[in-house]
Design a protein around this motif. Structure first.
Motif, PDB file in Angstrom:
ATOM      1  N   HIS A   1      39.253   5.126  15.876  1.00 36.53           N
ATOM      2  CA  HIS A   1      38.113   4.704  15.061  1.00 36.53           C
ATOM      3  C   HIS A   1      36.972   5.711  15.160  1.00 36.53           C
ATOM      4  O   HIS A   1      36.329   6.038  14.145  1.00 36.53           O
ATOM      5  CB  HIS A   1      37.638   3.319  15.508  1.00 36.53           C
ATOM      6  CG  HIS A   1      38.544   2.214  15.063  1.00 36.53           C
ATOM      7  ND1 HIS A   1      38.256   0.881  15.262  1.00 36.53           N
ATOM      8  CD2 HIS A   1      39.747   2.237  14.433  1.00 36.53           C
ATOM      9  CE1 HIS A   1      39.235   0.132  14.781  1.00 36.53           C
ATOM     10  NE2 HIS A   1      40.159   0.935  14.272  1.00 36.53           N
ATOM     11  N   ALA A   2      36.703   6.197  16.388  1.00 44.12           N
ATOM     12  CA  ALA A   2      35.604   7.154  16.568  1.00 44.12           C
ATOM     13  C   ALA A   2      35.893   8.457  15.830  1.00 44.12           C
ATOM     14  O   ALA A   2      34.987   9.071  15.250  1.00 44.12           O
ATOM     15  CB  ALA A   2      35.388   7.425  18.055  1.00 44.12           C
ATOM     16  N   THR A   3      37.145   8.879  15.831  1.00 42.75           N
ATOM     17  CA  THR A   3      37.508  10.092  15.085  1.00 42.75           C
ATOM     18  C   THR A   3      37.229   9.912  13.604  1.00 42.75           C
ATOM     19  O   THR A   3      36.664  10.802  12.941  1.00 42.75           O
ATOM     20  CB  THR A   3      38.989  10.418  15.310  1.00 42.75           C
ATOM     21  OG1 THR A   3      39.241  10.589  16.703  1.00 42.75           O
ATOM     22  CG2 THR A   3      39.374  11.689  14.578  1.00 42.75           C
ATOM     23  N   THR A   4      37.602   8.768  13.072  1.00 41.94           N
ATOM     24  CA  THR A   4      37.357   8.488  11.650  1.00 41.94           C
ATOM     25  C   THR A   4      35.868   8.453  11.338  1.00 41.94           C
ATOM     26  O   THR A   4      35.404   9.019  10.337  1.00 41.94           O
ATOM     27  CB  THR A   4      38.017   7.156  11.261  1.00 41.94           C
ATOM     28  OG1 THR A   4      39.410   7.194  11.570  1.00 41.94           O
ATOM     29  CG2 THR A   4      37.828   6.867   9.787  1.00 41.94           C
ATOM     30  N   LEU A   5      35.094   7.812  12.210  1.00 37.50           N
ATOM     31  CA  LEU A   5      33.646   7.694  11.985  1.00 37.50           C
ATOM     32  C   LEU A   5      32.950   9.048  12.071  1.00 37.50           C
ATOM     33  O   LEU A   5      32.079   9.365  11.250  1.00 37.50           O
ATOM     34  CB  LEU A   5      33.047   6.722  13.001  1.00 37.50           C
ATOM     35  CG  LEU A   5      33.474   5.255  12.851  1.00 37.50           C
ATOM     36  CD1 LEU A   5      32.989   4.432  14.036  1.00 37.50           C
ATOM     37  CD2 LEU A   5      32.928   4.671  11.545  1.00 37.50           C
ATOM     38  N   LEU A   6      33.313   9.861  13.058  1.00 37.95           N
ATOM     39  CA  LEU A   6      32.683  11.182  13.203  1.00 37.95           C
ATOM     40  C   LEU A   6      33.010  12.075  12.014  1.00 37.95           C
ATOM     41  O   LEU A   6      32.169  12.852  11.550  1.00 37.95           O
ATOM     42  CB  LEU A   6      33.150  11.835  14.509  1.00 37.95           C
ATOM     43  CG  LEU A   6      32.617  11.210  15.798  1.00 37.95           C
ATOM     44  CD1 LEU A   6      33.331  11.787  17.020  1.00 37.95           C
ATOM     45  CD2 LEU A   6      31.120  11.447  15.922  1.00 37.95           C
ATOM     46  N   THR A   7      34.236  11.976  11.518  1.00 39.02           N
ATOM     47  CA  THR A   7      34.607  12.761  10.333  1.00 39.02           C
ATOM     48  C   THR A   7      33.827  12.296   9.105  1.00 39.02           C
ATOM     49  O   THR A   7      33.394  13.110   8.278  1.00 39.02           O
ATOM     50  CB  THR A   7      36.115  12.639  10.079  1.00 39.02           C
ATOM     51  OG1 THR A   7      36.827  13.025  11.255  1.00 39.02           O
ATOM     52  CG2 THR A   7      36.542  13.521   8.928  1.00 39.02           C
ATOM     53  N   LYS A   8      33.627  10.994   9.020  1.00 34.70           N
ATOM     54  CA  LYS A   8      32.901  10.446   7.870  1.00 34.70           C
ATOM     55  C   LYS A   8      31.426  10.849   7.908  1.00 34.70           C
ATOM     56  O   LYS A   8      30.832  11.188   6.873  1.00 34.70           O
ATOM     57  CB  LYS A   8      33.037   8.925   7.869  1.00 34.70           C
ATOM     58  CG  LYS A   8      32.408   8.257   6.644  1.00 34.70           C
ATOM     59  CD  LYS A   8      32.452   6.738   6.774  1.00 34.70           C
ATOM     60  CE  LYS A   8      33.875   6.228   6.887  1.00 34.70           C
ATOM     61  NZ  LYS A   8      33.919   4.751   6.922  1.00 34.70           N
ATOM     62  N   ILE A   9      30.817  10.835   9.110  1.00 35.62           N
ATOM     63  CA  ILE A   9      29.396  11.191   9.226  1.00 35.62           C
ATOM     64  C   ILE A   9      29.190  12.672   8.952  1.00 35.62           C
ATOM     65  O   ILE A   9      28.292  13.077   8.226  1.00 35.62           O
ATOM     66  CB  ILE A   9      28.859  10.819  10.620  1.00 35.62           C
ATOM     67  CG1 ILE A   9      28.909   9.299  10.809  1.00 35.62           C
ATOM     68  CG2 ILE A   9      27.444  11.319  10.805  1.00 35.62           C
ATOM     69  CD1 ILE A   9      28.561   8.851  12.204  1.00 35.62           C
ATOM     70  N   GLY A  10      30.034  13.516   9.552  1.00 30.18           N
ATOM     71  CA  GLY A  10      29.982  14.958   9.303  1.00 30.18           C
ATOM     72  C   GLY A  10      28.662  15.581   9.723  1.00 30.18           C
ATOM     73  O   GLY A  10      28.142  15.319  10.816  1.00 30.18           O
ATOM     74  N   PRO A  11      28.047  16.399   8.869  1.00 37.40           N
ATOM     75  CA  PRO A  11      26.796  17.096   9.233  1.00 37.40           C
ATOM     76  C   PRO A  11      25.628  16.158   9.491  1.00 37.40           C
ATOM     77  O   PRO A  11      24.631  16.574  10.088  1.00 37.40           O
ATOM     78  CB  PRO A  11      26.520  17.981   8.000  1.00 37.40           C
ATOM     79  CG  PRO A  11      27.833  18.091   7.285  1.00 37.40           C
ATOM     80  CD  PRO A  11      28.543  16.805   7.544  1.00 37.40           C
ATOM     81  N   ALA A  12      25.710  14.921   9.049  1.00 40.08           N
ATOM     82  CA  ALA A  12      24.602  13.983   9.256  1.00 40.08           C
ATOM     83  C   ALA A  12      24.519  13.486  10.694  1.00 40.08           C
ATOM     84  O   ALA A  12      23.567  12.772  11.047  1.00 40.08           O
ATOM     85  CB  ALA A  12      24.757  12.792   8.303  1.00 40.08           C
ATOM     86  N   LEU A  13      25.494  13.832  11.516  1.00 38.22           N
ATOM     87  CA  LEU A  13      25.490  13.390  12.912  1.00 38.22           C
ATOM     88  C   LEU A  13      24.326  14.032  13.653  1.00 38.22           C
ATOM     89  O   LEU A  13      24.158  15.259  13.643  1.00 38.22           O
ATOM     90  CB  LEU A  13      26.809  13.761  13.589  1.00 38.22           C
ATOM     91  CG  LEU A  13      26.949  13.359  15.054  1.00 38.22           C
ATOM     92  CD1 LEU A  13      26.926  11.846  15.211  1.00 38.22           C
ATOM     93  CD2 LEU A  13      28.250  13.932  15.639  1.00 38.22           C
ATOM     94  N   THR A  14      23.503  13.221  14.320  1.00 38.59           N
ATOM     95  CA  THR A  14      22.340  13.725  15.070  1.00 38.59           C
ATOM     96  C   THR A  14      22.681  13.867  16.542  1.00 38.59           C
ATOM     97  O   THR A  14      23.623  13.240  17.050  1.00 38.59           O
ATOM     98  CB  THR A  14      21.152  12.773  14.910  1.00 38.59           C
ATOM     99  OG1 THR A  14      21.496  11.491  15.474  1.00 38.59           O
ATOM    100  CG2 THR A  14      20.788  12.606  13.440  1.00 38.59           C
TER     101      THR A  14
END
Length: 746
Positions: A321-334
């Motif tokens: 799930h975390a892999t999917t979420l991090l890929t979805k957030i992409g550059p917006a990850l702070t």
């Protein structure tokens, strides 16, 4: 047999002759002619017969004795030859061959009789062997039939127990059935055994289905189909008897049922399943484990480690799930979200490891059966996104060092050191730059070694080696640049602090890091850079020391020492030199914390003063007796100051030896010059006594004899020439030197 014949025979032939003649090689020889060894000596035999001149009278007697011995030996030889001829008689040899043939025939008959005897014995015991084989087969058949009967009875009982769900007794019967049936595995070709074997497999299949149904009812907790916990506990023993695969199947079904609710609640497209709700996921799993330990956990055997399997499956789902979420957030990850997620995950993994007193990675590896990413922790999913954190830390460190890098640190009239002292100007001076402590604080968070190198190269080195253009000084100035000296002291302390702290960091990291990475951890390159920065700062201090002392040595070189007609106390330039040197030394002494760097500075400063004093003497030539005497007094004054310059706490034996060695050379030269040069013979004799060298050639070796070079140049009787650094005497002095040295040798 004479010695020549003996030497022509092989050792084997000689030994054979000894055996035939029954002669022992070790027995003492009564007759000197007995024996065929190589030790035979005719001279020794003659000496035995004639030990002295008087024994020569027995010559006839000895000759007769030898003739008798020869005759006896000849008779023995003839006798042996006759015997040999009789032994080699053809008739006798044929008799011997017939006897051998008879012997071989007897042996053949004996062998035939032995074979016949063996056949008779075999016929006699044949019936007994058959009876033994029948007995063994009968016993084995009886045993097999008994086991077959036991297996049939056990299967019947097992079916009855399965109907009543008496799983504790089922486990015992099933274990007995499996043990007994193993003996019939080689008889599956027998139809009756094959049918029985199929029946065993069918019963085990029915038992598996029955157990799965009971476990499912227990997992679901259906009120209409209540299953007692004790019954499931007994069923677990049956599962163990059925094998490891059955156990894994039951555990996986239970884990899948428990994780079904987790998948439903924390879907990645719902709010609860987002990355900022990781803490809710971990809280849910903690509640699950608590509920499991109270209810189902007491049913499952401890060796099944069902809790570990729950954790491994939870980690796998959360990681996906975390892999999917991090890929979805992409550059917006702070950076904040990333660090909070990592921190929460690390705390969860640490709490689970503490709960079961086992490292988190070991728990995952122990439960690895069919996971997609075996042995990987939840935090591993954040590793590909750590560049966001690294970029942010780089920017923070760049902003921190920006006020201290490049030209910004040298805005007149204040330097980067002044800017750091700005808020604390009335208090005691700083020991190290505050930016260095900030650097290591940031390093503890980033663990990026490049910033240590950047700090050494772009902050400390610039601060130690560069001066602002508006502060260029002239060599005739007698006031030191106190701000520059304070800055260099601060740089030395800071660089020493950094290289010491870097060593401590290296040791701490090696204590905490995995053993396979310890050899790769090294801060030696960074420490070397800080040490180089310290050397550069000491070099700046020495340049400032040299500049402030230059005025005194210029005054020394400009004085006309050849015209001095009286000796006074120490010259004025010595006092100025001491005052100038004290401006630097007294300023840096209390500011440099590590005394080893002060000792280094004082060693080089002492050498610098003596070298410049010597060079000034050469430039002030020619030098006469009165002038040399005055310079001798000045030298004593300078030496006295240099002896006390470091202070009692910093004076070392090395410093004292180097000072005395260099000063004594100058004193010797000046004492030679004090000696009147007329007559030249007396001067040269005094020279040879003080210099302790009566070689004319050494006078012309500037590279090997610098004292003589300085002496003659100062006196005005020599001049330096280019090329091989050689110099020449005037003609009159050359003649005087040659004559005087020759007389001294005579």
């Amino acid at each position: 047999m004479d010695r020549a014949q003996n030497e022509g025979m092989s050792p084997e032939v000689v030994q054979a002759i000894y055996r035939i003649l029954e002669v022992s090689t070790n027995a003492p020889e009564s007759d000197p002619f007995d024996g065929l060894s190589e030790g035979f000596s005719a001279i020794r035999v003659l000496n035995d017969f004639f030990p002295n001149e008087a024994s020569l009278e027995r010559l006839d007697e000895v000759s007769a004795q030898l003739a008798a011995t020869q005759q006896q030996l000849q008779e023995e030889i003839d006798s042996l030859q006759e015997e040999l001829k009789r032994s080699q008689d053809p008739d006798r040899m044929s008799i011997i061959q017939e006897m051998i043939s008879d012997l071989l025939g007897q042996m053949s008959r004996i062998r035939e009789k032995a074979t016949e005897s063996e056949a008779v014995v075999r016929n006699i015991t044949k019936d007994i062997q058959v009876l033994d084989l029948v007995k063994r087969n009968l016993i084995h058949s009886t045993t097999t039939l008994k086991r077959l009967q036991m297996l049939v009875n056990a299967l019947t009982q097992l079916e009855d127990l399965m109907k009543d769900k008496k799983y504790s007794e089922v486990a015992q019967k099933l274990a007995a059935v499996k043990q007994i049936s193993a003996t019939f595995e080689t008889y599956t070709g027998v139809p009756r055994i094959a049918r029985l074997w199929k029946r065993i497999k069918d019963i085990q299949g029915q038992l598996r289905n029955q157990l799965e149904e009971d476990f499912d009812n227990f997992f679901i907790q259906d009120p209409s189909k209540q299953i007692k916990a004790t019954l499931i506990g007994e069923a677990c023993t049956v599962v163990d008897v059925l094998g490891v695969q059955m156990r894994h199947h039951i555990v996986d079904r239970f884990v899948a049922l428990e994780m079904k609710e987790y998948r439903r609640i924390f879907r990645t497209n719902d709010e609860a399943g987002q990355l900022d709700n990781l803490s809710r996921r971990y809280a849910w799993f903690r509640r699950l484990i608590s509920s499991f330990e109270i209810e189902q956990g007491r049913v499952f055997p401890a060796e099944w480690k069902v809790g570990w399997h729950l954790l491994a499956k939870f980690a796998e789902i959360t990681r996906d799930h975390a892999t999917t979420l991090l890929t979805k957030i992409g550059p917006a990850l702070t950076v904040k979200t990333l660090l909070e997620s990592i921190q929460i995950t690390l705390e969860f993994e640490a709490s689970m490891a503490k709960k079961w007193v086992t490292p988190f990675q070991d728990i995952l590896k122990a439960t690895d059966v069919a996971h997609s990413q075996p042995g990987q922790s939840i935090t591993s999913v954040f590793e590909p996104h750590m560049n966001i954190f690294i970029d942010a830390q780089d920017k923070a460190l760049t902003d921190m060092l920006a006020p201290h890098r490049g030209g910004k640190a040298y805005k007149p009239p204040r330097t980067s050191v002044d800017k750091e002292e700005e808020g604390d100007s009335e208090s005691s001076p700083l020991a190290v730059l505050p930016s260095s402590t900030e650097l290591f604080y940031f390093y503890a968070q980033t663990l990026d070694q490049k910033w240590l190198r950047i700090y050494a190269e772009e902050v400390l080195t610039l601060g130690a080696t560069k001066k602002p253009p508006t502060q260029i000084r002239k060599s005739v100035e007698t006031r030191s640049d106190s701000e520059l000296l304070k800055q260099t002291c601060l740089v030395i302390n800071t660089a020493d602090y950094c290289q010491t702290t870097a060593l401590e960091l290296e040791e701490k990291i090696k204590e905490k890091i995995n053993p396979e990475y310890k050899e790769k951890i090294s801060f030696q390159a960074e420490r070397d850079m800080f040490v180089s920065t310290i050397s550069a700062a000491i070099g700046v201090q020495l340049r400032e020391f040299e500049l402030i002392c230059d005025a005194s040595f210029i005054a020394l070189a400009r004085m006309s020492w050849a015209t001095v007609n009286q000796v006074t106390g120490p010259s004025a330039y010595t006092g100025e030199l001491v005052k100038a040197a004290e401006q630097v030394t007294e300023l840096i002494k209390p500011l440099v914390e590590q005394k080893k760097y002060l000792r280094n500075f004082f060693d080089k400063a002492c050498s610098l003063i003596l070298v410049k004093f010597t060079n000034s003497l050469v430039r002030s030539r020619p030098l006469k007796e009165i002038g040399a005497e005055q310079l001798l007094i000045d030298l004593q004054s300078i030496k006295g100051y240099l002896t006390k310059m470091p202070g009692e706490a910093l004076t070392t034996n090395t410093y004292s030896r180097a000072l005395n060695k260099t000063a004594s050379r100058l004193e010797v030269l000046l004492k030679v010059i004090v000696t009147p040069e007329d007559p030249a013979e007396g001067f040269i004799l005094n020279y040879t006594l003080l210099i302790k060298d009566a070689s004319l050639i050494n006078f012309q070796k500037h590279e090997d004899r610098p004292r003589e070079y300085f002496l003659l140049v100062i006196l005005g009787h020599g001049s330096a020439s280019h090329g091989r650094h050689r110099w020449q005497f005037t003609q009159s002095w050359r003649q005087s030197v040659v004559v005087t040295i020759k007389r001294g040798r005579e």
